[in-house]
Enzyme design. Structure first.
Site, mmCIF file in Angstrom:
data_model
loop_
_atom_site.group_PDB
_atom_site.id
_atom_site.type_symbol
_atom_site.label_atom_id
_atom_site.label_comp_id
_atom_site.label_asym_id
_atom_site.label_seq_id
_atom_site.Cartn_x
_atom_site.Cartn_y
_atom_site.Cartn_z
ATOM 1 N N GLU A 80 -47.745 2.842 10.989
ATOM 2 C CA GLU A 80 -47.382 1.733 10.106
ATOM 3 C C GLU A 80 -46.655 0.647 10.894
ATOM 4 O O GLU A 80 -45.666 0.925 11.569
ATOM 5 C CB GLU A 80 -46.499 2.226 8.957
ATOM 6 C CG GLU A 80 -46.210 1.149 7.926
ATOM 7 C CD GLU A 80 -45.432 1.677 6.733
ATOM 8 O OE1 GLU A 80 -45.724 1.254 5.594
ATOM 9 O OE2 GLU A 80 -44.522 2.502 6.936
ATOM 10 N N GLU A 104 -41.410 7.839 -2.374
ATOM 11 C CA GLU A 104 -42.564 7.014 -2.073
ATOM 12 C C GLU A 104 -42.283 6.315 -0.746
ATOM 13 O O GLU A 104 -41.271 5.638 -0.603
ATOM 14 C CB GLU A 104 -42.839 6.014 -3.193
ATOM 15 C CG GLU A 104 -43.322 6.665 -4.480
ATOM 16 C CD GLU A 104 -44.589 7.493 -4.320
ATOM 17 O OE1 GLU A 104 -45.378 7.206 -3.385
ATOM 18 O OE2 GLU A 104 -44.790 8.434 -5.093
ATOM 19 N N LYS A 114 -28.497 2.183 -5.168
ATOM 20 C CA LYS A 114 -28.197 1.574 -3.872
ATOM 21 C C LYS A 114 -29.354 0.677 -3.452
ATOM 22 O O LYS A 114 -30.425 1.161 -3.073
ATOM 23 C CB LYS A 114 -27.985 2.629 -2.778
ATOM 24 C CG LYS A 114 -27.400 2.051 -1.487
ATOM 25 C CD LYS A 114 -27.588 2.946 -0.293
ATOM 26 C CE LYS A 114 -28.850 2.582 0.479
ATOM 27 N NZ LYS A 114 -28.836 1.202 1.048
ATOM 28 N N CYS A 138 -45.731 -1.583 1.469
ATOM 29 C CA CYS A 138 -46.235 -0.242 1.789
ATOM 30 C C CYS A 138 -47.715 -0.107 1.455
ATOM 31 O O CYS A 138 -48.405 0.757 2.001
ATOM 32 C CB CYS A 138 -45.416 0.826 1.057
ATOM 33 S SG CYS A 138 -45.358 0.629 -0.733
#
Length: 468
Positions: free
Chosen positions: A369, A235, A160, A269
């Site tokens: 973040e 992750e 996906k 990231c």
């Protein structure tokens, strides 16, 4: 994506079961994909490793032949600057070539037995069906580094891609299909995670789930998959620091921080979102950093800009909200901080490279973040304080230090709480043949990706005692 045939199931491009676009996918599409993968798994497992490797190498060659087309699709879809997009496509080319070679000799090891009449060896066998859920920020590289080791080790796959960037993923699957991958071995279904992802993580035919994305979504995916008895690899987010010490070459330090913070529009990231700078060089560093940030050309990637837009209105809004939060908490805005408007910005989600000085560790800009081109610069008095600040966040993905002191470099590597530690280098940028993964809330801390470690997640080890 430009057409309605966005799902690839059992070797055929099909429209959604309902005939609707991916914003409203029928779960039956995802279920059919899993069933096709289950049906194809045994045949792919028994395909000799050299033949699997040949197909992966052929896919690499097809990706290389379509590099310009893929690069432009990636720029249009995700917004990267052209050099960044071309580099990402090349990474996918290299990953399939690398794992194509690995597939040829990946099987197991022979060990010495206690008995002279025993042959003792191990065999690595595929998990069966692997479900791969990938993000929009590296829409061809991250699928490649999940797909290639899964296929090299004999697994069938359901995949996906992110709904923000599905077209380049479609082109990747086309290259695999053109390379001769048997029907059903790879199946791609686009759509929201609440529909497609849920089927993939819970279906009894899926044996392993590999996810890359935000921490909040990743933890939910991991919990659902583990409850369903799947092997899980996650992750997730990062709040990556670069420490700058007095011995650093400041020109190089500024380049390292600026590249890590503003490259790929900060939408990585591993992006540097905190510069932790010794007070002896703090003012000089900031002065040069502002010059570097203001020299970046922002604009459409197809027009040759240094930094492209954010991927969506939602991502832009999130970045602007964090900029407002940082102002409200008392950080000093040195440059940037605004959405860009007027030609050529009105048709995209553009924001200025942004630098905040005088940030403190407890500010949200210093510990949450942002996922945009926003950098918090924190002053520290010595190496010990720098390490304390660097580690005082929930994340632990990538971190770097700029120093000419060997002791500082070695202590940094030993003490940093991160899965990737770099000395005199930016936090972004990864070699494909070494392990990648994080610590703390950045990762499930189960299996690493890439390199030889990337093969381990997709296999089970069987030990054989052959007596004669």
């Amino acid at each position: 994506m430009g057409n309605s045939h966005h799902n690839f199931v059992d070797g055929e491009w099909i429209a959604a079961e309902t005939g609707e676009t991916f914003e409203n996918v029928n779960p039956a599409d995802a279920t059919r994909a899993v069933e096709a993968a289950v049906a194809a798994a045994d045949g792919w497992e028994t395909t000799p490793g050299p033949e699997r490797g040949r197909i992966l190498q052929a896919a690499s060659e097809r990706l290389a032949a379509r590099k310009n087309e893929l690069t432009e699709a990636l720029i249009r879809e995700e917004g990267k600057a052209r050099p960044e997009a071309a580099g990402e496509v090349q990474r996918a080319v290299d990953i399939f070539a690398y794992y194509g070679a690995k597939a040829r000799d990946f099987r197991g090891t022979v060990k010495a037995a206690s008995s002279p009449d025993t042959t003792l060896y191990t065999v690595q066998e595929p998990m069966g069906v692997a479900a791969l859920i990938t993000p929009w920020n590296y829409p061809i590289a991250i699928p490649a580094w999940k797909l290639a080791p899964a296929l090299a080790t004999g697994n069938a796959v359901v995949f996906k891609p992110a709904t923000n960037a599905p077209d380049v993923a479609r082109m990747l699957v086309e290259c695999l299909d053109d390379a001769g991958l048997p029907p059903g071995v790879v199946n791609m279904v686009t759509g929201p995670g609440s529909v497609v992802g849920s089927v993939f993580t819970e279906h009894e035919g899926v044996d392993a789930v590999s996810f890359t994305g935000s921490t909040s979504v990743g933890l939910a995916v991991g919990a659902a998959a583990q409850e369903a008895g799947k092997r899980v690899q996650l992750e997730m987010g990062g709040k990556n620091p670069t420490v700058v010490m007095p011995s650093a070459d400041l020109e190089r330090a500024v380049d390292i921080v600026a590249s890590g913070a503003f490259g790929v529009t900060g939408q990585a990231c591993t992006a540097c979102s905190r510069a932790i700078v010794h007070e002896d060089v703090y003012d000089e560093f900031l002065e040069a950093l502002v010059v570097a940030a203001e020299s970046i050309t922002v604009g459409p990637g197809l027009d040759g800009a240094d930094m492209g837009p954010q991927v969506s209105a939602d991502e832009l809004q999130g970045t602007l909200e964090y900029i407002d939060i940082a102002r409200g908490e008392g950080a000093t805005l040195l440059t940037g901080g605004s959405r860009l408007t007027g030609a050529p910005y009105d048709n995209g989600h553009f924001v200025e490279p942004t630098v905040f000085a005088d940030a403190s560790p407890e500010m949200r800009i210093s510990c949450e973040e942002v996922f945009g081109p926003v950098l918090a610069v924190l002053p520290v008095g010595d190496f010990e304080e720098a390490m304390e600040v660097a580690n005082d966040v929930e994340f632990g993905l990538s971190a770097s230090i700029v120093t000419q002191e060997l002791t500082e470099a070695n202590r940094f590597v030993d003490e940093i709480e991160a899965g990737v530690a770099k000395v005199n280098d930016k936090t972004t940028g990864l070699e494909l043949h070494v392990p990648f993964g994080g610590q703390k809330a950045s990762s499930s801390e189960t299996y690493r990706e890439q390199g030889d470690a990337g093969l381990e997640f997709y296999t089970l080890s069987k030990t054989v005692y052959m007596n004669y």
